[in-house]
Scaffold this motif. Structure first.
Motif, PDB file in Angstrom:
ATOM      1  N   SER A  94      35.344  36.558  55.134  1.00 23.48           N
ATOM      2  CA  SER A  94      36.611  36.724  55.841  1.00 23.48           C
ATOM      3  C   SER A  94      36.428  36.856  57.345  1.00 23.48           C
ATOM      4  CB  SER A  94      37.351  37.947  55.292  1.00 23.48           C
ATOM      5  OG  SER A  94      38.597  38.110  55.942  1.00 23.48           O
ATOM      6  N   THR A 126      42.649  36.882  56.591  1.00 21.35           N
ATOM      7  CA  THR A 126      41.915  38.067  57.037  1.00 21.35           C
ATOM      8  C   THR A 126      42.842  39.259  57.217  1.00 21.35           C
ATOM      9  OG1 THR A 126      40.242  36.698  58.125  1.00 21.35           O
ATOM     10  CG2 THR A 126      40.415  38.984  58.857  1.00 21.35           C
ATOM     11  N   SER A 127      44.050  39.023  57.738  1.00 22.06           N
ATOM     12  CA  SER A 127      45.000  40.117  57.965  1.00 22.06           C
ATOM     13  C   SER A 127      45.372  40.813  56.663  1.00 22.06           C
ATOM     14  CB  SER A 127      46.260  39.585  58.647  1.00 22.06           C
ATOM     15  OG  SER A 127      46.847  38.526  57.877  1.00 22.06           O
ATOM     16  N   ALA A 147      42.189  42.732  55.181  1.00 24.23           N
ATOM     17  CA  ALA A 147      41.869  43.956  55.906  1.00 24.23           C
ATOM     18  C   ALA A 147      42.581  45.157  55.297  1.00 24.23           C
ATOM     19  CB  ALA A 147      42.261  43.813  57.375  1.00 24.23           C
TER      20      ALA A 147
END
Length: 332
Positions: free
Chosen positions: A88, A106-107, A110
């Motif tokens: 990622s 990725t957001s 996370a």
């Protein structure tokens, strides 16, 4: 013919993923940290490579890049959480080389891969879902819950490192033995584990959800027998959460169902679950529709059929013969 790479061919979901991809016409490449002959699914791909462990991040990334170039990989399917974490934050190379990482942005990852962040996010933004109160071990001066309590790594997987603490003596001993900054503490909620498998097609604004209740499982959380059933309210709440988080493709949310019939969000596994095949057998091809999310195709709608109990069995295969006795010493 498109080529897809499955990492960690020894993961429980690898069998159905490999079979579904081949049925869709993909050429399937696989890798694992163990030799080919040690994992049945490794023997069923078009090409297999023994990989370094993901903990050796630089070596693992170099290996993946070389493998993608050599085998002309177009779609990469990470099968375990730690691979998701590493890939990622290293997306750029794969994007530049035409390799689609079949996982959420990725957001979203996370939050999904951080149990504390997910609990806080749900508590603030999705109040229709009840999250479990979560605190970092290093922030606790005095416990606010009665024993037993649950302690686990904030970024853990497959129940690794999870411990149940039953009294003050165990609590004091535990605090002296672990790295406090990465451990979280939660109140213990008794009840069966409920898994909601979600596939979200962001491009066509369609999200589907399927519910199953664990009846039997291994100590590490791998479902052995499940009840597939329908709960429209829960499904709609989880679909809304998936939309808010910006999830893409297949993920699975885990809940605990308490004695009062209330679902408590436990965590999210942002990749194929060990019970992926249960959802497929329940009437929805999770693997094919997961791939559609990354191929620009619209996923299918899900139509619940009926409640069903699905049980898993183990099966043995001969993967090699006439092996030298030193083979295990060399590869073990």
């Amino acid at each position: 013919m498109k080529t897809a790479l499955i990492t960690s061919t020894g993961s429980v979901a690898a069998d159905i993923v490999c079979k579904s991809l081949k049925r869709m016409g993909f050429r399937v490449v696989g890798c694992n940290i163990y030799p080919k002959e040690w994992i049945v699914e490794s023997c069923e791909v078009s090409a297999f490579y023994q990989a370094p462990p993901v903990a050796k991040s630089d070596e693992y990334l170099d290996f993946m890049k070389e493998l993608c170039i050599k085998e002309k990989v177009q779609f990469l399917l990470p099968m375990i959480d730690y691979e998701l974490d590493l890939l990622s934050i290293n997306r750029t190379w794969f994007d530049e080389h035409g390799v689609t990482l079949c996982m959420s942005p990725t957001s979203a990852l996370a939050i999904l891969r951080n149990k504390k962040k997910l609990s806080d996010y749900v508590a603030e933004h999705c109040t229709t879902i009840k999250s479990i109160p979560t605190s970092f071990l290093c922030d606790i001066e005095q416990l606010k819950w009665e024993f037993p309590i649950v302690c686990k790594p904030n970024d853990g997987r497959s129940s690794q490192g999870l411990q149940y603490i039953h009294n003050l003596a165990e609590w004091n001993d535990f605090k002296d033995r672990v790295e406090k900054s990465n451990y979280i503490v939660e109140p213990f909620i008794d009840g069966p584990r409920i898994v909601v498998e979600v596939i979200r097609d962001a491009q066509h604004c369609r999200t589907v959800a399927m519910v199953r209740r664990e009846l039997l499982s291994t100590p590490h959380g791998c479902s052995l027998t499940v009840l597939v059933y329908e709960d429209k309210a829960l499904e709609n709440e989880v679909k809304q959460l998936a939309d808010m988080l910006g999830i893409v493709g297949d993920v699975n949310f885990e809940f605990i169902l308490d004695a009062n019939g209330i679902y408590h969000l436990l965590e999210c596994n942002p990749r194929f679950s060990a019970g992926c095949k249960f959802s497929c057998m329940g009437g929805y091809d999770c693997v094919e529709n997961h791939m559609k999310c990354f191929m620009g195709e619209e996923i299918e709608e899900y139509h619940f059929k009926h409640n069903m109990v699905i049980a898993r069995k183990y099966e043995e295969f001969i993967t090699a013969t006439d092996i030298n006795v030193d083979y295990c010493k060399t590869n073990g």
